[in-house]
Design an enzyme around this catalytic site. Sequence first.
Site, PDB file in Angstrom:
ATOM      1  N   LYS A   8      66.545  10.555  88.523  1.00 31.11           N
ATOM      2  CA  LYS A   8      65.698  10.608  87.338  1.00 31.11           C
ATOM      3  C   LYS A   8      66.556  10.771  86.076  1.00 31.11           C
ATOM      4  CE  LYS A   8      61.544  13.134  86.053  1.00 31.11           C
ATOM      5  NZ  LYS A   8      60.729  14.293  86.319  1.00 31.11           N
ATOM      6  N   LYS A  27      68.410  15.348  80.982  1.00 29.37           N
ATOM      7  CA  LYS A  27      69.330  15.866  79.964  1.00 29.37           C
ATOM      8  C   LYS A  27      70.455  16.674  80.605  1.00 29.37           C
ATOM      9  CE  LYS A  27      67.978  20.438  78.534  1.00 29.37           C
ATOM     10  NZ  LYS A  27      69.284  21.019  78.433  1.00 29.37           N
ATOM     11  N   LYS A  62      63.516  23.334  92.771  1.00 30.79           N
ATOM     12  CA  LYS A  62      64.284  23.986  91.704  1.00 30.79           C
ATOM     13  C   LYS A  62      65.075  25.192  92.214  1.00 30.79           C
ATOM     14  CE  LYS A  62      61.756  22.524  87.626  1.00 30.79           C
ATOM     15  NZ  LYS A  62      60.955  22.900  86.467  1.00 30.79           N
TER      16      LYS A  62
END
Length: 333
Positions: free
Chosen positions: A198, A201, A114
Site C-alpha cells: 500500500k 508515508k 498493527k
Amino acid sequence: MGKKIFSGVQPTGNLHLGNYLGAIKNFVDLQNEKENQCIFCVVDLHAITVKQDPKELKKNIRETAATFIASGIDPINSIIFNQSMVPAHSEAAWILSCVSRIGWLNRMTQFKEKAGKNKEKVSIGLYSYPVLMAADILLYDASHVPVGDDQKQHLELCRDIAQKFNNDFNAPDFLKSPEPLIQKEFSRIMSLKDGIKKMSKSDPSDLSRINLTDSKDEIINKIKKAKTDPLQLPKETKDLIERPEAENLLGIYSSLKNQDLEKSISEFSGKNFAEFKDKLSEILIEKIEPISEEIKKLLNDEKYLDKILLEGSNKASIIASKKIKKIKELVGF
C-alpha cells in the site's frame, strides 16, 4: 433526503495520493451533493495511540485541516474540527467501552496487524481505538460513513455497540446505526515502487508515493521512476493478473479521471509505458499541483487554520454535547 456524513483523517503529516483518492476526494464529492450534512474530523485522539512528537502533532493537525480546505472542503458548509477540542468524544468513548465486549475487540484484524508480535507492549489505546471511532460516529447520529476495506470491520463493531447500548438502556433507535459508503470506481493505491504494498508515508523511500505537497517536477520524476514491467500495456482486464504495477498505475489514472478501469485499458491498449506515464503525469499535475500550492499557502497562515478548527469545534460541540447529555441521563449520571 440528504445523508448525515461523518468521517475522520489521522493527522500523521505527509498526506499522499492514497489519502486523497481513498478519502479526501470522496469527501469533496459528498459535500457537493445537495442536502448532505458533512462533518470532517481531524482525529488527533486516534493519532496518540502510538507515540507522537507534540510539536509535530500540532503541525500535522494544521496540515490535515489545510489539506481538507485545499482539496475543496468548504469550512462554511461542512464542519472541520479536531477531535480533542470536543470533550464529548472522550466521554462517550469511556461509556461505550463499558458496553463493548473484549471478545468483539479481540476479533479486530487491524489491531492484530498493527500490534504484530509485540501485542503485550502496545498501548491500550491502540486496542480500544475502534470504541473511540464508534463514539466519534454515534455522537453525531451519522447515517453514513465513507470507509475503505480496512475500516469496514470497525463500522460493523460500531453498529454492534449502538445496538447493545440501545438494548441495555431500553432506548430503541437512540444510537443510530450508520451505513458504510464504499467508493465506486476506486482502486486501492499502492506504492510506486512495489505494486503489492500500500502507498504509505512510513515507506522510507519518498519515490514510493506522491505527496499532496509535491511540486510539478517531483510528480514527473516520481512517475518516470515508478516501477513497471517489460510488457506493453494490457488489452483486457484479465491481462493484469500477475502485473500489480501496471494495475496500480492504471488504477490511479482511472480514479483521477473518474472512469472505470476497462475504459483506461482501452485508451492505452498495446501502448508502451513511456507514453502512458506522460499522460498519467499530466492528469496528476492537473489535479495535485493546485492542491499542493494551496496547502503551502494555508500553512503560512496558522491563525486562519486555528480559527477554522476552533469554529468547527464549536459547531461540533453544540451537536455532540446534546447527545452526550442524553447518553449520561440514560446511564444514570
